[in-house]
Design an enzyme around this catalytic site. Structure first.
Site, PDB file in Angstrom:
ATOM      1  N   LYS A 136      -9.451   1.841   1.020  1.00 40.07           N
ATOM      2  CA  LYS A 136      -9.053   0.577   1.654  1.00 40.07           C
ATOM      3  C   LYS A 136     -10.274  -0.320   1.750  1.00 40.07           C
ATOM      4  CE  LYS A 136      -5.396   0.793   5.081  1.00 40.07           C
ATOM      5  NZ  LYS A 136      -5.164   1.060   6.506  1.00 40.07           N
TER       6      LYS A 136
HETATM    7  C1  E4P Z   1      -2.446  -0.623   7.493  1.00 37.03           C
HETATM    8  O1  E4P Z   1      -2.747   0.066   6.542  1.00 37.03           O
HETATM    9  C2  E4P Z   1      -3.063  -0.562   8.820  1.00 37.03           C
HETATM   10  O2  E4P Z   1      -3.585   0.720   9.027  1.00 37.03           O
HETATM   11  C3  E4P Z   1      -2.086  -0.792   9.950  1.00 37.03           C
HETATM   12  O3  E4P Z   1      -0.790  -0.996   9.481  1.00 37.03           O
HETATM   13  C4  E4P Z   1      -2.548  -1.772  10.966  1.00 37.03           C
HETATM   14  O4  E4P Z   1      -1.579  -1.885  11.960  1.00 37.03           O
HETATM   15  P1  E4P Z   1      -1.852  -2.516  13.400  1.00 37.03           P
HETATM   16  O5  E4P Z   1      -1.836  -3.999  13.256  1.00 37.03           O
HETATM   17  O6  E4P Z   1      -0.744  -2.015  14.246  1.00 37.03           O
HETATM   18  O7  E4P Z   1      -3.213  -2.003  13.830  1.00 37.03           O
END
Ligand code: E4P
Length: 219
Positions: free
Chosen positions: A84
């Site tokens: 990521k």
């Molecule tokens: C995506 O890959 C992220 O890990 C995640 O969906 C972020 O979500 P949040 O906005 O609830 O932290």
């Protein structure tokens, strides 16, 4: 649409895997912190022992050179690790290098179709649109997801799959599926909500009660 689990909690991953409906996992530094762990490597390796599909692991570096170095290191933790990378100019440069090396990038923290388009052009395998965080600031997360799918759908040569991320409730998943998202990455609590319906529970209790009233051995 595929379902990924958005967590670093090993027990939740085990439980969801047992349901037979999970195709991958996404993690991030916040999710690791929530588990009280700074040992990203050990946690990732445990997750990759449980899950065959893609497991997204985030980089913390901010310059292209450092992102590439960190991504190479983390990608070696398991064959199914994806990296990521936040969408920034440095992140795009790094993505180009990593994609050329065959390291699959999940371009994260995308909040607009333009960011997703650039990520896809750079060679990202996945672009994550953060629906819930858009809703949080009064924008329409699902609309941004739909626009992103429309843009990328015009260019079949771009291979990035669109992940509906930052999912807060089951309707986000429904709308993501209606929009044609390739993947929704969902928290465990939302996955459980998706399974449940009060009418299902009432129906099961009624079937069992009716059966008990006529069957001698309750089977
Ligand atoms: C995506 O890959 C992220 O890990 C995640 O969906 C972020 O979500 P949040 O906005 O609830 O932290």
């Amino acid at each position: 649409m595929q379902i990924f689990l958005d967590t670093a909690n090993i027990e939740q991953i085990r439980q969801a895997k047992a349901l037979g409906i999970i195709s991958g996992v996404t993690t991030n530094p916040t999710l690791l912190a929530r588990e009280g762990s700074a040992d990203y490597e050990t946690v990732t390796k445990k997750i990759c022992e449980i899950v065959d599909g893609p497991v997204s692991v985030e980089v913390l570096s901010e310059t292209a050179d450092e992102i590439v170095k960190e991504a190479r290191f983390k990608a070696a933790w398991a064959p199914n690790v994806n990296i990521k990378v936040p969408i920034t100019p440095e992140g795009l440069k790094a993505t180009k290098v990593l994609a050329a090396e065959g390291i699959r990038v999940n371009m994260t923290l995308c909040f607009s179709p333009n960011q997703a388009l650039l990520a896809a052009i750079a060679g990202a395998s996945y672009v994550s649109i953060f629906i819930g965080r858009l809703d949080d600031i009064g924008q329409d997360g699902i609309q941004v997801l739909e626009d992103t799918l429309a843009v990328l759908g015009n260019y079949p040569g771009l291979e990035a799959q669109v992940i509906a991320a930052s999912i807060r409730h089951p309707m986000h998943v429904t709308y993501a599926a209606m929009a044609g998202a390739d993947i929704a990455t969902v928290p465990y609590s939302v996955l459980m909500q998706m399974i449940q319906h009060p009418m299902t529970d009432i129906g099961i209790r009624r079937f069992l009660a009716d059966w008990k009233s006529v069957a001698k051995d309750n089977r």
